[in-house]
Design a protein around this motif. Sequence first.
Motif, PDB file in Angstrom:
ATOM      1  N   GLY A 185     -10.256  -6.508  -0.399  1.00 26.70           N
ATOM      2  CA  GLY A 185     -11.026  -6.168   0.785  1.00 26.70           C
ATOM      3  C   GLY A 185     -10.479  -4.954   1.510  1.00 26.70           C
ATOM      4  O   GLY A 185      -9.526  -4.300   1.072  1.00 26.70           O
ATOM      5  N   SER A 186     -11.064  -4.666   2.653  1.00 28.15           N
ATOM      6  CA  SER A 186     -10.769  -3.419   3.366  1.00 28.15           C
ATOM      7  C   SER A 186      -9.347  -3.348   3.888  1.00 28.15           C
ATOM      8  O   SER A 186      -8.828  -2.257   4.133  1.00 28.15           O
ATOM      9  N   VAL A 187      -8.682  -4.492   4.058  1.00 26.74           N
ATOM     10  CA  VAL A 187      -7.336  -4.460   4.618  1.00 26.74           C
ATOM     11  C   VAL A 187      -6.388  -3.662   3.716  1.00 26.74           C
ATOM     12  O   VAL A 187      -5.538  -2.903   4.208  1.00 26.74           O
ATOM     13  N   ASP A 246      -1.092  10.780   3.909  1.00 24.63           N
ATOM     14  CA  ASP A 246       0.183  11.340   4.376  1.00 24.63           C
ATOM     15  C   ASP A 246       0.964  12.016   3.255  1.00 24.63           C
ATOM     16  O   ASP A 246       1.889  12.792   3.528  1.00 24.63           O
ATOM     17  N   LEU A 247       0.605  11.737   2.001  1.00 27.09           N
ATOM     18  CA  LEU A 247       1.406  12.198   0.866  1.00 27.09           C
ATOM     19  C   LEU A 247       0.725  13.271   0.029  1.00 27.09           C
ATOM     20  O   LEU A 247       1.348  13.808  -0.894  1.00 27.09           O
ATOM     21  N   THR A 248      -0.524  13.561   0.300  1.00 25.23           N
ATOM     22  CA  THR A 248      -1.280  14.520  -0.533  1.00 25.23           C
ATOM     23  C   THR A 248      -1.933  15.583   0.333  1.00 25.23           C
ATOM     24  O   THR A 248      -2.092  15.418   1.546  1.00 25.23           O
ATOM     25  N   LEU A 249      -2.324  16.674  -0.312  1.00 26.56           N
ATOM     26  CA  LEU A 249      -2.939  17.785   0.411  1.00 26.56           C
ATOM     27  C   LEU A 249      -4.430  17.561   0.656  1.00 26.56           C
ATOM     28  O   LEU A 249      -4.956  17.895   1.710  1.00 26.56           O
ATOM     29  N   ALA A 286       0.827  -1.211   0.000  1.00 22.77           N
ATOM     30  CA  ALA A 286       0.000   0.000   0.000  1.00 22.77           C
ATOM     31  C   ALA A 286       0.855   1.254   0.000  1.00 22.77           C
ATOM     32  O   ALA A 286       0.541   2.238  -0.695  1.00 22.77           O
ATOM     33  N   ALA A 287       1.952   1.225   0.763  1.00 22.20           N
ATOM     34  CA  ALA A 287       2.835   2.392   0.821  1.00 22.20           C
ATOM     35  C   ALA A 287       3.480   2.654  -0.536  1.00 22.20           C
ATOM     36  O   ALA A 287       3.559   3.805  -0.996  1.00 22.20           O
ATOM     37  N   VAL A 326      -4.007   1.795   1.888  1.00 20.76           N
ATOM     38  CA  VAL A 326      -3.762   2.755   0.806  1.00 20.76           C
ATOM     39  C   VAL A 326      -4.289   4.133   1.187  1.00 20.76           C
ATOM     40  O   VAL A 326      -3.611   5.154   0.978  1.00 20.76           O
ATOM     41  N   THR A 327      -5.478   4.192   1.759  1.00 20.14           N
ATOM     42  CA  THR A 327      -6.070   5.469   2.160  1.00 20.14           C
ATOM     43  C   THR A 327      -5.173   6.179   3.172  1.00 20.14           C
ATOM     44  O   THR A 327      -4.944   7.401   3.081  1.00 20.14           O
TER      45      THR A 327
END
Length: 394
Positions: free
Chosen positions: A343-345, A356-359, A314-315, A350-351
């Motif tokens: 699934g949600s994991v 942490d990386l976007t405004l 995800a990172a 990702v969310t």
Amino acid sequence: MGEERAVGTPVLRRLNTAAVLRAVRERAPDPVRLAELVELTGLTRPTVGQAVDDLVEAGWLQQHDPAAASRQGGRPAVRVSLRGRAAPVLGLDVGPHTVSAGISDLVGHRLAAVRRPVEEGEAGRLLGVVDEVTERALREAGLGAGDVAGVVIATPGIVDPGSGRILLAPSVPGWTSVNLSDHLRGRFRCPVQVENDANLAALAVAGERGTLLAVQWGERLGAGVVIDGRLHRGTGSAGEIGFIRPPGHVPDTGDGRGPLERTIGAEAIAEQARRAARRHPGSALHAGAPDAAAVFAAAASGDATAQRIVDEVAATFAQAIAPAVLVLAPDAVVIGGGVARAGSVLLTAVTRHLADLTLSPPAVEFSGLAEDTVLTGALCLALDEVWHRRLAAP
């Protein structure tokens, strides 16, 4: 229908017919009364009646039994609706491992769906599978090739927007030497269009959203970009995120995959799991030969080793697409393809990393169509093209 018909030039008559057909389409699949068509189009009743007669005769509309008379004893109302089989369309999703074919009618009802896994091989073998699933879909729908009004073929790789030629397709050896549109035109008399698979996935999930990044994530990674409701193709290579070079990417193995695909594609996730299982024999991943689906399932059940893999994946994904998110500020990032079953994991991870990386982090969601997303997009584009031709001004 008994009324005196409006008289006009052939051009005016075609314009009026198109206006009536457009109004019926907007109400599809429900039948619509002539009085409603008069109100929707602003045309006179005789003009609407003439247009309806023309469209019924041409096979685009079907007439229903008159509705019951009103309480005041008025004349039964004539009702019409689209005749779905007037212009069915064929969609094809051609991938290196699976070929799918679908047929939809004019209203968007699916008449046939055929899916066949294929062994990875050269272009000629894949073309044979394309012919096979096309024939099976036609038989399932009860149609002949001459009944089809439009064909759209989805393919991996970079497609020239003008000619439909495939310029780059590392996942299918020899694919760039194949002219897909010419191959299908030999059988169908209708327009045949070739489009990048991720672009079609974007069309399938766009809906009413203005701007989005629609990611197809399986063994390969690609994305379709929709800006203000319109597909953005660029020079034909827009959205090729599989070729982004992430930090610590896996070196080129000569298999045609891009750096991001070699790092977090489905096979790369499975390889990470196999290595981790050898280091952590107590992990649920140690049993058998885990694939990407097993990793996500183990992570969801609380396996710490699998959770670390999912977080790293995800990172890496978030770092790869963050620049595009900062530039486009999309309403959503929609993930389709095989990984859409994670699934949600994965979605939660990702969310979190993207925030942490976007405004202004967009919504991150999976496509409800999963692996059917591309085929759905192909059928949507084929129908849109049919309607564009039919409703175009004379």
